[in-house]
Design a protein around this motif. Sequence first.
Motif, PDB file in Angstrom:
ATOM      1  N   ILE A 195       0.855  -1.186   0.000  1.00 16.38           N
ATOM      2  CA  ILE A 195       0.000   0.000   0.000  1.00 16.38           C
ATOM      3  C   ILE A 195       0.893   1.239   0.000  1.00 16.38           C
ATOM      4  N   ASP A 196       0.351   2.363  -0.463  1.00 18.13           N
ATOM      5  CA  ASP A 196       1.161   3.578  -0.513  1.00 18.13           C
ATOM      6  C   ASP A 196       0.466   4.727   0.211  1.00 18.13           C
ATOM      7  N   VAL A 197       1.099   5.880   0.180  1.00 14.99           N
ATOM      8  CA  VAL A 197       0.599   7.049   0.917  1.00 14.99           C
ATOM      9  C   VAL A 197      -0.769   7.484   0.405  1.00 14.99           C
ATOM     10  N   ASP A 198      -0.999   7.392  -0.898  1.00 12.26           N
ATOM     11  CA  ASP A 198      -2.286   7.819  -1.446  1.00 12.26           C
ATOM     12  C   ASP A 198      -3.425   6.921  -0.973  1.00 12.26           C
ATOM     13  N   LEU A 199      -3.159   5.636  -0.824  1.00 12.41           N
ATOM     14  CA  LEU A 199      -4.186   4.759  -0.274  1.00 12.41           C
ATOM     15  C   LEU A 199      -4.398   5.047   1.215  1.00 12.41           C
TER      16      LEU A 199
ATOM     17  N   LEU B 143      -9.610   9.116   5.289  1.00 19.64           N
ATOM     18  CA  LEU B 143     -10.886   9.783   5.045  1.00 19.64           C
ATOM     19  C   LEU B 143     -12.037   8.982   5.641  1.00 19.64           C
ATOM     20  N   VAL B 144     -11.850   7.669   5.725  1.00 18.98           N
ATOM     21  CA  VAL B 144     -12.878   6.795   6.287  1.00 18.98           C
ATOM     22  C   VAL B 144     -12.768   6.714   7.808  1.00 18.98           C
ATOM     23  N   THR B 145     -11.552   6.513   8.307  1.00 21.73           N
ATOM     24  CA  THR B 145     -11.359   6.339   9.753  1.00 21.73           C
ATOM     25  C   THR B 145     -11.462   7.652  10.516  1.00 21.73           C
ATOM     26  N   GLY B 146     -11.187   8.767   9.837  1.00 20.33           N
ATOM     27  CA  GLY B 146     -11.227  10.065  10.488  1.00 20.33           C
ATOM     28  C   GLY B 146      -9.930  10.453  11.154  1.00 20.33           C
ATOM     29  N   GLY B 147      -8.906   9.634  11.048  1.00 14.20           N
ATOM     30  CA  GLY B 147      -7.600   9.954  11.609  1.00 14.20           C
ATOM     31  C   GLY B 147      -7.213   9.016  12.736  1.00 14.20           C
ATOM     32  N   VAL B 148      -5.933   9.070  13.111  1.00 16.36           N
ATOM     33  CA  VAL B 148      -5.417   8.244  14.204  1.00 16.36           C
ATOM     34  C   VAL B 148      -4.539   9.101  15.104  1.00 16.36           C
ATOM     35  N   HIS B 149      -4.412   8.677  16.351  1.00 18.16           N
ATOM     36  CA  HIS B 149      -3.531   9.346  17.298  1.00 18.16           C
ATOM     37  C   HIS B 149      -2.330   8.444  17.556  1.00 18.16           C
ATOM     38  N   ILE B 150      -1.128   9.024  17.435  1.00 15.46           N
ATOM     39  CA  ILE B 150       0.095   8.264  17.681  1.00 15.46           C
ATOM     40  C   ILE B 150       0.648   8.687  19.031  1.00 15.46           C
ATOM     41  N   ASP B 151       0.395   7.867  20.040  1.00 15.44           N
ATOM     42  CA  ASP B 151       0.794   8.200  21.412  1.00 15.44           C
ATOM     43  C   ASP B 151       2.292   8.448  21.533  1.00 15.44           C
TER      44      ASP B 151
ATOM     45  N   PHE C 273     -14.333  -0.589   1.699  1.00 14.15           N
ATOM     46  CA  PHE C 273     -14.234  -1.564   0.613  1.00 14.15           C
ATOM     47  C   PHE C 273     -14.146  -0.860  -0.741  1.00 14.15           C
ATOM     48  N   LYS C 274     -14.956   0.167  -0.933  1.00 16.19           N
ATOM     49  CA  LYS C 274     -14.934   0.906  -2.192  1.00 16.19           C
ATOM     50  C   LYS C 274     -13.595   1.622  -2.383  1.00 16.19           C
ATOM     51  N   LYS C 275     -13.031   2.150  -1.290  1.00 18.51           N
ATOM     52  CA  LYS C 275     -11.726   2.817  -1.362  1.00 18.51           C
ATOM     53  C   LYS C 275     -10.638   1.819  -1.746  1.00 18.51           C
ATOM     54  N   LEU C 276     -10.685   0.636  -1.141  1.00 21.10           N
ATOM     55  CA  LEU C 276      -9.682  -0.384  -1.438  1.00 21.10           C
ATOM     56  C   LEU C 276      -9.810  -0.876  -2.877  1.00 21.10           C
TER      57      LEU C 276
ATOM     58  N   LEU D 211      -8.730   0.145  11.650  1.00 24.83           N
ATOM     59  CA  LEU D 211      -9.599  -0.517  10.678  1.00 24.83           C
ATOM     60  C   LEU D 211     -10.444  -1.611  11.336  1.00 24.83           C
ATOM     61  N   ILE D 212      -9.893  -2.231  12.364  1.00 24.05           N
ATOM     62  CA  ILE D 212     -10.607  -3.306  13.062  1.00 24.05           C
ATOM     63  C   ILE D 212     -11.866  -2.773  13.744  1.00 24.05           C
ATOM     64  N   LYS D 213     -11.830  -1.513  14.151  1.00 22.49           N
ATOM     65  CA  LYS D 213     -12.924  -0.938  14.948  1.00 22.49           C
ATOM     66  C   LYS D 213     -14.001  -0.269  14.108  1.00 22.49           C
ATOM     67  N   LEU D 214     -13.883  -0.305  12.789  1.00 22.95           N
ATOM     68  CA  LEU D 214     -14.863   0.362  11.934  1.00 22.95           C
ATOM     69  C   LEU D 214     -16.234  -0.285  12.043  1.00 22.95           C
ATOM     70  N   ASP D 215     -17.286   0.540  12.004  1.00 27.73           N
ATOM     71  CA  ASP D 215     -18.635  -0.020  11.979  1.00 27.73           C
ATOM     72  C   ASP D 215     -18.973  -0.468  10.562  1.00 27.73           C
ATOM     73  N   ASP D 216     -20.094  -1.151  10.394  1.00 28.67           N
ATOM     74  CA  ASP D 216     -20.433  -1.769   9.112  1.00 28.67           C
ATOM     75  C   ASP D 216     -20.588  -0.746   7.989  1.00 28.67           C
ATOM     76  N   SER D 217     -21.163   0.404   8.294  1.00 28.00           N
ATOM     77  CA  SER D 217     -21.368   1.414   7.250  1.00 28.00           C
ATOM     78  C   SER D 217     -20.041   1.931   6.722  1.00 28.00           C
TER      79      SER D 217
END
Length: 393
Positions: free
Chosen positions: A107-111, A117-125, A172-175, A160-166
Motif C-alpha cells: 500500500i502507498d501514501v495515497d491509499l 478519510l474513512v477512519t477520520g484519523g489516528v492518534h500516535i501516542d 471496501f470501495k476505497k480499497l 480498521l478493526i474498529k470500523l462499523d459496518d457502514s
Amino acid sequence: EDKDKTYLILFQNNLSIRPTGGTIVSVAFISFSKGKLSNIEALNTEVVDTYLKGFVAPPGPIAKYFESESFNLRDSNWDPNFARAAEQAEWFIDKEIDRQVDGTIAIDVDLIYEILLVTGGVHIDKLGIDVDANNLRQVILERSSNEIWSELLSELLESLIKLDDSKKTVLFKKLLSGLEEKHMLVFLHNVNAQRSISELAWDGALPDARCPGNCLADWVGLVESLTNENDTSVLIRRAADLDVVFEEGLVKRRYVILLENTSSGVSEGKVSSLYLRVVAPEESGFSPVVVKLDEEEKEIVPEVVTINGHKEAGIFIEIKPGENLIIQFAWESPANVSFDRSGEYVLFLRKQPGILDFPTKIKVNIPAKSLTQTQILEYNTELSRDFVSRISW
C-alpha cells in the motif's frame, strides 16, 4: 481454512517513488487463526535491515546511482513486476528476522490518505500527534521515517478493526479503487487465489502480451525511481506522448515524457534525482535517449538489459527546481503481422504503481490500406489505470 495465515504488508512511500510504488519504509505482519484476526505487528524497515547478515549485491543501477553498497529490504522492490518484488521482499524478511508469510500486500501514501478519510484519523501516542487525511503528507515531509512509519502503520491497521459496518462498506470501495489505480498490490502464495488476482490486474505484473493469429500484442511501461529519497516525487508534474508507427516490417515507438520539478526557492527547492526506465517487449531495440532542457539537447546512451522476458532501457537524470525536462525514448521491433488480411494490434500502456494520474496522448499510425478513411488513431488518457487499445483491420 483452519490453517493459520500471516501476510506481509509493505508500506511504500510514493512521495519517493520506486518501481512498485515507493520506498519500502515500514512493514507489518497481519496474522489470522481459524479465519479470525489474531495479531498485528508493525516494524520499521531500517531496523529490520540491521539484522541482515552478510552481503547481498544490489542491482547495478542501485549500486551506481543510489550509492548503496548492499541490497536490502528497503530497496527490494527494484523489479517493476510486483510478484518478483514481493518474492524478493519475502526473502529478506526470512533472512533478516526469520519470518515466513503466505503472501504480500503493498500500500502507498495515497491509499493511506483515502483510508484516513474513512477512519477520520489516528492518534500516535509515542509521538504525541494526530494524523488525518488533511495533514498526512505534511507530517511525512516534516518527520523522519524512523519517527513515523511503523507507528502510523500500526495505528492505522488497529483503527480498521474498529470500523462499523457502514464505514466498512465505504472502506471496501476505497480499497477497490486503490487496486484499480495501483495504489494497492497483491501477491498470494495460494495459486488459485493469485490467478484470480492476476485476472483482475491487481497483481502489479508486467503485461503478458500475446494474441493469436494475425495479431501483434505490444506494450510499454515507464518506471521512475527517485534516487535521493527527498520526497520530491510528489512535486513532479508529468505529461507524455506515445507515438506508434508501422513501417516496412517494423513497429517503431517514440515515448516523450515531460517532467517538471514544481518546487522552487533557494530554501524550499529540491533537486529530483531519478533513474528512469522504459520497459518493453524483449525483442525491442533502443536508440539513444534524447534529453531536452530549454534550448539545449543531448543524447544519452541508455543502459539496456534483458531480464525476465522483457527489455529495460534506463538513464539517470536530475531535475532542478523549476526545470522542465523533455525525455524521448525510441525503440523498434519486428512487426510480425500482415495488413493484407484481417488482423489486430493490441497496445497495452502500463501505469506505474504509486504514480498519480497524468495526461498522456497516444497516436497509432496504421498503413493506409488497412483502413478505409483514416490511418492515424489518437487517444487521450489520464492514465489513472492501465490503458488498453485494440485496433482491428
